[in-house]
Design a protein around this motif. Sequence first.
Motif: not given
Length: 444
Positions: A20-27, A289-299
């Motif tokens: 998640c951290l890496e995806a955040a920076v990449d975006a 990324v979290a959702e793709e890994a099978g976790y429910e994301p909540l911003v």
Amino acid sequence: MIRNRSALADSPAHEVALDCLEAAVDAAAPAVATKSAIERGSETLTIGETAYDLDNYSDIVIVGGGKATGGVTRALESILGDALSGGHVVVKQTVDTETVRSSVGDHPLPSDRNVEATADMLETVDEADEDTLVLFVLTGGASALLSAPAGELTLKDLQTTTDRLLSGGVPIEEINAVRKHLSDLKGGQIARRAAPATVAGLLISDVVGNDLSTIGSGPSAPDETTYEDALGVFERHDLTPPPAVRAHLEAGRDGRISETPFPDDSAFDRVTNHLIGDNATALDAAAAVAEEAGYEPLVLTSRLRGEAREVAKSLVAIAEEATATGTPVKPPAVLLAGGETTVTVTGDGGQGGPNQEFVLSGALDHDGDAVIAAIDTDGEDGSSDVAGAIADGTVVDDRERARDALLANDAGSYLSEIEATVETGPTGTNVNDVAVIVVRDGNE
């Protein structure tokens, strides 16, 4: 992107947090943000919803500053090609530009080379006329990198003032209200100096709420703060400005120095500012990324602010509620938040920054097994050389010493010792902090 990832990936939950951290920076990468916001036709440059007819301009120049400005500039060079006349940007890391000059400055405190580079950049702005299109690139870090002391103020005055405000835990909005009134370019004064040129501001936000007048202290945006407001910052936080700074601000308050331009100033008649990247961009990518890994994301929010160690307690309480009741989200889940927390330094302080304090405080306060991670997306947490940290309750083995480190603003030393710091190096972007809390479902 995370250099020491293999040492930090202790479990599947840790892996997800790091992803998640890496995806955040990449975006939030400046080239990605720029190319998604700008299109080039044969004779038209479209930024957001605004189209600029390139035939109307004899010169197109790029000026600006910030940690991500080099990446934006390179992307603009590839988009504009031979249509670009030149320009000058001030950056923190060396950048390989072709047409636009770049100068390396210092951050977070302004330096002599910042002042010299900014003065050179302002010559390009001052030379612009009604046939010039000025692409003004502004990203996180610009408040320090673009330094132009006003009036009789010296670099030392700016350095001392900035240091006192940062050490005093003053929110960035208030720090920038002061900076605007100590500068010859902040607080809308780039717009004033560039007039009658057309100015297109390209902004990547490192400010909670994306207030255009606060990003980089708002050189291309109207300023609604005053000299009296700047003096009030010192009073509210019980801080003392250097004598020359107080004298300058009092002269402005008393009308002996012109105010920064307000929204109705004619300097903004040909200025349009475009937000091309922010913290929400990073959080959305992490959620995917979290959702793709099978976790429910909540911003939870992109407007996180307050004392880092206290903010962490509120977020881990939400993680505990999720584990206990499945509210507001059912595990396995990833809680995401962004913004900019602060640290009030007591005594001599120590190593670390707000993200490291956030993680250590969260790990100490949490009574579950969630993984807590937080980084500054620019790769430097506070004045430290790490981006942040990642931990759960199991890695904090000496809780008394960890609490002592937190109280002494020395979270970085303890987290480094237990190998919990996240190392990225400078990322070339800056959209504030990103916090990730992975709530396990009990099966890991």
